[in-house]
Design an enzyme around this catalytic site. Structure first.
Site, PDB file in Angstrom:
ATOM      1  N   LYS A  22       0.830  -1.206   0.000  1.00 30.91           N
ATOM      2  CA  LYS A  22       0.000   0.000   0.000  1.00 30.91           C
ATOM      3  C   LYS A  22       0.868   1.261   0.000  1.00 30.91           C
ATOM      4  O   LYS A  22       0.637   2.198  -0.767  1.00 30.91           O
ATOM      5  CB  LYS A  22      -0.931  -0.018   1.214  1.00 30.91           C
ATOM      6  CG  LYS A  22      -2.052   1.006   1.130  1.00 30.91           C
ATOM      7  CD  LYS A  22      -3.005   0.852   2.300  1.00 30.91           C
ATOM      8  CE  LYS A  22      -4.058  -0.211   2.050  1.00 30.91           C
ATOM      9  NZ  LYS A  22      -3.776  -1.506   2.629  1.00 30.91           N
ATOM     10  N   ARG A  88      -3.678   2.536   8.237  1.00 31.65           N
ATOM     11  CA  ARG A  88      -3.946   1.321   7.459  1.00 31.65           C
ATOM     12  C   ARG A  88      -2.686   0.475   7.331  1.00 31.65           C
ATOM     13  O   ARG A  88      -1.575   0.988   7.278  1.00 31.65           O
ATOM     14  CB  ARG A  88      -4.459   1.687   6.062  1.00 31.65           C
ATOM     15  CG  ARG A  88      -5.646   2.632   6.091  1.00 31.65           C
ATOM     16  CD  ARG A  88      -6.057   3.063   4.702  1.00 31.65           C
ATOM     17  NE  ARG A  88      -6.838   2.050   4.026  1.00 31.65           N
ATOM     18  CZ  ARG A  88      -7.153   2.104   2.738  1.00 31.65           C
ATOM     19  NH1 ARG A  88      -6.708   3.096   1.980  1.00 31.65           N
ATOM     20  NH2 ARG A  88      -7.880   1.161   2.181  1.00 31.65           N
ATOM     21  N   GLY A  97      -8.044  -7.660   3.426  1.00 26.58           N
ATOM     22  CA  GLY A  97      -8.980  -7.907   4.513  1.00 26.58           C
ATOM     23  C   GLY A  97      -8.411  -8.648   5.705  1.00 26.58           C
ATOM     24  O   GLY A  97      -9.116  -8.879   6.688  1.00 26.58           O
ATOM     25  N   MET A  99      -5.653  -7.783   7.656  1.00 27.09           N
ATOM     26  CA  MET A  99      -5.125  -6.962   8.743  1.00 27.09           C
ATOM     27  C   MET A  99      -6.006  -5.739   8.945  1.00 27.09           C
ATOM     28  O   MET A  99      -7.016  -5.573   8.262  1.00 27.09           O
ATOM     29  CB  MET A  99      -3.671  -6.593   8.449  1.00 27.09           C
ATOM     30  CG  MET A  99      -2.754  -7.806   8.494  1.00 27.09           C
ATOM     31  SD  MET A  99      -1.048  -7.428   8.080  1.00 27.09           S
ATOM     32  CE  MET A  99      -1.190  -6.973   6.365  1.00 27.09           C
ATOM     33  N   ARG A 331      -2.667  -1.391  -6.671  1.00 25.74           N
ATOM     34  CA  ARG A 331      -1.860  -2.603  -6.588  1.00 25.74           C
ATOM     35  C   ARG A 331      -2.195  -3.472  -7.794  1.00 25.74           C
ATOM     36  O   ARG A 331      -3.239  -3.298  -8.430  1.00 25.74           O
ATOM     37  CB  ARG A 331      -2.141  -3.372  -5.299  1.00 25.74           C
ATOM     38  CG  ARG A 331      -3.581  -3.839  -5.146  1.00 25.74           C
ATOM     39  CD  ARG A 331      -3.852  -4.376  -3.760  1.00 25.74           C
ATOM     40  NE  ARG A 331      -5.263  -4.699  -3.584  1.00 25.74           N
ATOM     41  CZ  ARG A 331      -5.836  -4.918  -2.400  1.00 25.74           C
ATOM     42  NH1 ARG A 331      -5.118  -4.841  -1.297  1.00 25.74           N
ATOM     43  NH2 ARG A 331      -7.121  -5.217  -2.315  1.00 25.74           N
ATOM     44  N   HIS A 450      -2.321 -43.522  -5.169  1.00 24.98           N
ATOM     45  CA  HIS A 450      -2.709 -44.171  -6.424  1.00 24.98           C
ATOM     46  C   HIS A 450      -3.893 -43.445  -7.068  1.00 24.98           C
ATOM     47  O   HIS A 450      -3.879 -43.136  -8.271  1.00 24.98           O
ATOM     48  CB  HIS A 450      -3.079 -45.639  -6.162  1.00 24.98           C
ATOM     49  CG  HIS A 450      -3.573 -46.356  -7.374  1.00 24.98           C
ATOM     50  ND1 HIS A 450      -4.913 -46.459  -7.681  1.00 24.98           N
ATOM     51  CD2 HIS A 450      -2.903 -46.984  -8.365  1.00 24.98           C
ATOM     52  CE1 HIS A 450      -5.048 -47.133  -8.805  1.00 24.98           C
ATOM     53  NE2 HIS A 450      -3.838 -47.473  -9.246  1.00 24.98           N
ATOM     54  N   SER A 764      15.764 -41.670 -16.622  1.00 22.37           N
ATOM     55  CA  SER A 764      14.496 -41.007 -16.341  1.00 22.37           C
ATOM     56  C   SER A 764      14.242 -41.137 -14.844  1.00 22.37           C
ATOM     57  O   SER A 764      14.113 -42.258 -14.331  1.00 22.37           O
ATOM     58  CB  SER A 764      13.351 -41.654 -17.129  1.00 22.37           C
ATOM     59  OG  SER A 764      12.124 -41.024 -16.818  1.00 22.37           O
ATOM     60  N   CYS A 831       9.993 -38.282 -14.675  1.00 23.06           N
ATOM     61  CA  CYS A 831       8.643 -38.724 -15.052  1.00 23.06           C
ATOM     62  C   CYS A 831       7.756 -38.910 -13.823  1.00 23.06           C
ATOM     63  O   CYS A 831       6.698 -39.512 -13.922  1.00 23.06           O
ATOM     64  CB  CYS A 831       8.711 -40.010 -15.858  1.00 23.06           C
ATOM     65  SG  CYS A 831       9.526 -41.378 -14.993  1.00 23.06           S
ATOM     66  N   TYR A 851      14.213 -33.087 -20.418  1.00 26.57           N
ATOM     67  CA  TYR A 851      12.756 -32.971 -20.465  1.00 26.57           C
ATOM     68  C   TYR A 851      12.155 -33.298 -19.103  1.00 26.57           C
ATOM     69  O   TYR A 851      12.812 -33.871 -18.224  1.00 26.57           O
ATOM     70  CB  TYR A 851      12.163 -33.918 -21.524  1.00 26.57           C
ATOM     71  CG  TYR A 851      12.294 -35.388 -21.179  1.00 26.57           C
ATOM     72  CD1 TYR A 851      11.340 -36.036 -20.414  1.00 26.57           C
ATOM     73  CD2 TYR A 851      13.396 -36.123 -21.626  1.00 26.57           C
ATOM     74  CE1 TYR A 851      11.471 -37.385 -20.087  1.00 26.57           C
ATOM     75  CE2 TYR A 851      13.530 -37.469 -21.309  1.00 26.57           C
ATOM     76  CZ  TYR A 851      12.567 -38.091 -20.531  1.00 26.57           C
ATOM     77  OH  TYR A 851      12.685 -39.406 -20.202  1.00 26.57           O
TER      78      TYR A 851
END
Length: 878
Positions: A22, A88, A97, A99, A331, A450, A764, A831, A851
């Site tokens: 702020k 504030r 909202g 604080m 903001r 799973h 992998s 993977c 990858y």
């Protein structure tokens, strides 16, 4: 002396870290000439002192209050010309909202009279005084808000008034008297010295940094590393002086859709809390153009100027006092994923930002909102949350309750379309029921259980670990407290929040716009990591390719074993007592597996496909019930007792570390030979099906491997079978390229990576099991203690959801280095489920993997995360 206090236009290099969000916004708006009520910010660093502010801080506050008085031409506490202020909060990261705020501070009986005289508006002065007493009494003196509302409503009812704005000055005086009596009763005298009021309010705002809701908000939104909130003391401007004044909240663009139109709400004759509290219904900001046309035009100019400055959609608070506009906050505005994508793309086209900026604006995880159907937000409000679990796989699912995979299959076969699978936990045997169910809910299991892993791979809504649901498959009931539900009852699952509802909440189809595809295409321009998918069905492979997957990084062959009637052949193979018996059963499986692989190769024409040989313990495939054992005995021509003995002999104490993975291939090489043959015959046949078929290659992956000799042995087996199949089809390895590699999921394999790389064409990393074997945690049981570990700060994140970079990550890093010492061009990827988690993707980029591979619906997330990792690296190098 350390500076703790700065006037809004005073700090040479304003930042959110020092001034809070702020304070930073007020500083920037002041510097670029927007109409900001003057004031000062007490820095975030001061928050560490709480209520015990050092003398030098108090002195600086007093000095800056004098500067504010000189600027405003008013004096704090002066009964003739009083200066009133707001106090504030404002942390570096927006926490709307959470604080505390106090408005109209500085009022007492004398300054109220002075304000009434100065403005010639006694009602406005009375209204401001009652507001101040209520807010100060609640925020600073910690008296429940409802107690003030009760007094206010009593007086409104007494005089037959509906709204606060209907009260006269005399009636407001009654409210003030009632408030003063309430405060006296609850806390003693209301402070009348403005300097004391200010100090108490500053202390309260700093203290609010550690209030329960602020702590909970930071935890829920994973906000870490902040040192505290700043406090902003600002000259009051008043939206409650009459019909030419008002207050509002606005966005420079629509935060829901991203449309480039002003969006927001405002109220005439009101202060900020009136809009937020919902006591009065605010008007769309467009109405302001008719009611206050000149001010509206000025506000639109401010909207434009702020977007030009910040290069982003802004969330603003403003007040109009007697037709004059004042800006109270700006903001970066929170937005939906759809809005974020649209805004980013359109701002590039408008020349405000670059493609790099656009990609960095997108929160990768948020884009899953664009891929799954969602519950209608308005309709959801009509339903009570029945229970809450883990949001294991996003989307929405509605259906009647079924308690076993078999029941799902039977009911769907009978024509029922909407069925949910409800289980204590799922196992591989449930795969068909899971596939047919609209959604899945389990009482146990975590985010990588799973049910969660499979559901994400299927793109199916899933809620896991919903402990409040007592699921009794025997009686086909679910109990929640005193409520009971059965097969005829509908449930609604929200896979994005983990919430479960009784009944049918309306569903909205997700809308994927051209802007989303644009962002993903831009991501491809910057990313270096390839992004593949984990898939073993034609449907999943197609869906992943639609989302931009660059091949398959993991096809789990065991998932294919549960389709149709092939489980019988699998069981026959497992329970056979000799090689000949196993080979008879395997011969039945070979054409079925080959068909699956041909589907994968066809869908992924021009892309690589990685197929993992059989991984799980064999006992998972065995018959569990007496009826299944009876059926198996008839098919195999042996007694039920013998089947029971064979099943008992296959039991393992700790199957996760037991007879599985490459060990199956070492002990039963005929299993691996069948699978490699099925893979290679499928590859040859798709190549033979069309002369121009673009076969990019198959990667044959050996799982759960720990020793170089295992790799050497199974590589020789795979290469022998593969070359034989090529010879039978009169094809060359250039036309049907294949490689043989390893799934790195055991610490010993990582430690001896240089040895294993002699015989492996690729690594992998199976990070699900590598996390289990490194940490010694079972992912299915870790949910019992991981939440406490997170709370105590042992881990910042669940290591099964976010890669443990300092532990598991070090093993990966070491493996890559050692493996490439032996084989410089060694291909490396991951993977596990971490392949679609943004911070884990960034780690993979950093350590040089080729990858990542993830479930189909995480592919866009990984693409954006990979692009962001490359952009961050590029920017850091400058």
């Amino acid at each position: 002396m350390t500076r703790y206090v700065f006037m809004f236009d005073e700090h040479p290099n304003p930042s959110k870290e020092i001034l809070g969000g702020k304070g930073y916004g007020l500083a920037v708006m002041s510097k670029i000439g927007l109409p900001v009520p003057y004031g000062f910010t007490i820095t975030t660093e001061t928050c560490k002192y709480g209520k015990d502010l050092p003398e030098d801080v108090v002195k600086q506050i007093d000095e800056h209050l004098i500067k504010l008085e000189k600027s405003s031409g008013k004096k704090f506490g002066d009964p003739e010309n009083p200066l009133l202020v707001s106090v504030r909060s404002g942390a570096a990261v927006s926490m709307p909202g959470m604080m505390d705020t106090v408005l109209n501070l500085g009022l007492n009986d004398d300054t109220r009279a002075g304000l009434a005289k100065k403005t010639n508006n006694p009602r406005f002065a009375a209204d401001s005084y009652r507001r101040f007493m209520q807010m100060f009494g609640n925020v600073v003196m910690e008296i429940e808000h409802d107690k003030f509302e009760k007094e206010l409503n009593t007086i409104k009812n007494k005089h037959g008034k509906k709204l606060d704005t209907d009260l006269t000055t005399e009636e407001l005086d009654e409210v003030i008297v009632a408030y003063r009596a309430l405060i006296q009763k609850e806390r003693g005298e209301f402070p009348t010295d403005p300097k004391k009021q200010l100090r108490m309010a500053i202390d309260a705002v700093f203290s609010s940094w550690m209030n329960p809701r602020a702590i909970a908000y930071r935890k829920l939104n994973d906000i870490r590393g902040l040192i505290g909130t700043a406090v902003n003391v600002q000259m009051m401007v008043f939206g409650n002086t009459g019909e030419t004044s008002g207050t509002g909240v606005g966005f420079t663009r629509n935060p829901s859709t991203g449309e480039n139109v002003a969006y927001g709400e405002y109220l005439l004759n009101a202060q900020g809390e009136d809009v937020v509290a919902g006591i009065r219904t605010p008007h769309p900001i467009s109405v302001m153009e008719k009611e206050l046309p000149d001010t509206y035009k000025q506000l639109m100019d401010v909207f434009h100027k702020l977007e030009e400055h910040f290069k982003d959609m802004q969330d603003l608070e403003f007040t109009v006092e007697e037709g004059k506009l004042f800006m109270l906050q700006c903001r970066s505005g929170k937005r939906t994923a759809a809005a974020a994508v649209r805004i980013a793309v359109e701002m590039v086209k408008e020349g405000l930002i670059t493609k790099e900026d656009a990609i960095m604006r997108i929160e990768p995880n948020s884009v899953t909102q664009l891929l799954f159907p969602q519950l209608d937000a308005e309709d959801k409000k009509k339903f009570e949350v029945l229970a809450k679990g883990l949001p294991a796989s996003p989307g929405a699912a509605i259906g009647k309750l079924a308690f076993t995979a078999e029941e799902v299959k039977e009911r769907v076969s009978a024509g029922e379309k909407d069925v949910l699978l409800c289980r204590e936990e799922t196992c591989p045997d449930d795969i068909e029921g899971m596939n047919l169910a609209k959604g899945i809910v389990t009482a146990r299991g975590g985010m990588t259980s799973h049910a969660a892993v499979v559901a994400r791979g299927m793109g199916k809504c899933c809620v896991c670990g919903c402990g409040d649901l007592h699921i009794d498959a025997a009686t086909k009931t679910i109990s929640v407290g005193s409520k009971k539900f059965g097969p005829s009852d509908f449930f609604t699952l929200d896979g994005s929040t983990g919430q479960v509802y009784a009944g049918k909440v309306q569903v909205k189809d997700a809308e994927v716009s051209g802007n989303f595809e644009t962002i993903l295409n831009w991501a491809n321009e910057f990313k270096r990591l390839g992004v593949r998918t984990n898939a073993e069905t034609e449907r999943d492979a197609k869906k992943a390719r639609e989302f931009g997957a660059e091949g398959i990084g993991l096809a789990r062959t065991e998932h294919m074993f549960f389709q149709g009637t092939r489980i019988r052949a699998v069981r026959e193979m497992i329970l056979s007592e000799n090689v000949q018996g196993r080979e008879v059963a395997l011969a039945k499986l070979l054409p079925l597996q080959k068909g699956d692989f041909k589907d994968l190769f066809t869908v992924n024409e021009g892309l690589p496909v990685n197929i993992r040989l059989l991984d799980p313990p064999l006992h998972e495939f065995l018959p569990q019930t007496p009826a299944e054992m009876e059926e198996m005995s008839k098919e195999m021509g042996v007694s039920v007792e013998k089947i029971k003995v064979l099943c008992t002999n296959m039991h393992e104490t700790n199957p996760m570390l037991g007879f599985r993975g490459c060990r199956l291939g070492v002990v039963y090489p005929e299993i691996s030979r069948m699978q490699v043959r099925a893979i290679m015959e499928a590859a040859c046949e798709v190549v033979e099906s069309r002369a121009d078929f673009n076969f990019k290659g198959v990667e044959i992956m050996i799982p759960v491997l720990a020793h170089m000799e295992e790799m050497k042995m199974l590589r020789e087996l795979a290469v022998g079978v593969a070359n034989k199949v090529l010879e039978e089809h009169k094809l060359t390895i250039e036309r049907v390229p294949y490689t043989v590699g390893v799934m790195m999921e055991l610490p010993r394999a990582c430690i001896r990576a240089d040895d294993i790389a002699q015989y492996a064409d690729f690594f992998s990393f199976g990070t699900n099991d590598l996390t289990q074997t490194t940490l010694g945690y079972s992912r299915d049981d870790a949910g019992k203690f991981i939440p406490l570990y997170l709370e105590k700060g042992i881990y910042e994140k669940d290591p099964f959801q976010v890669l443990d970079q300092n532990g598991v990550g070090e093993l990966i890093k070491m493996s890559v280095t050692k493996g490439r010492t032996t084989k410089p061009n060694l291909k490396c990827g991951i993977c596990g489920e971490h392949g679609g988690e943004p911070s884990s993707v960034e780690f993979c980029h950093r350590v040089g993997l080729n990858y990542v591979s993830c479930s189909p619906f995480r592919v866009p997330v990984a693409r954006i995360a990979a692009a962001q990792a490359a952009i961050k690296e590029k920017r850091a190098a400058k």
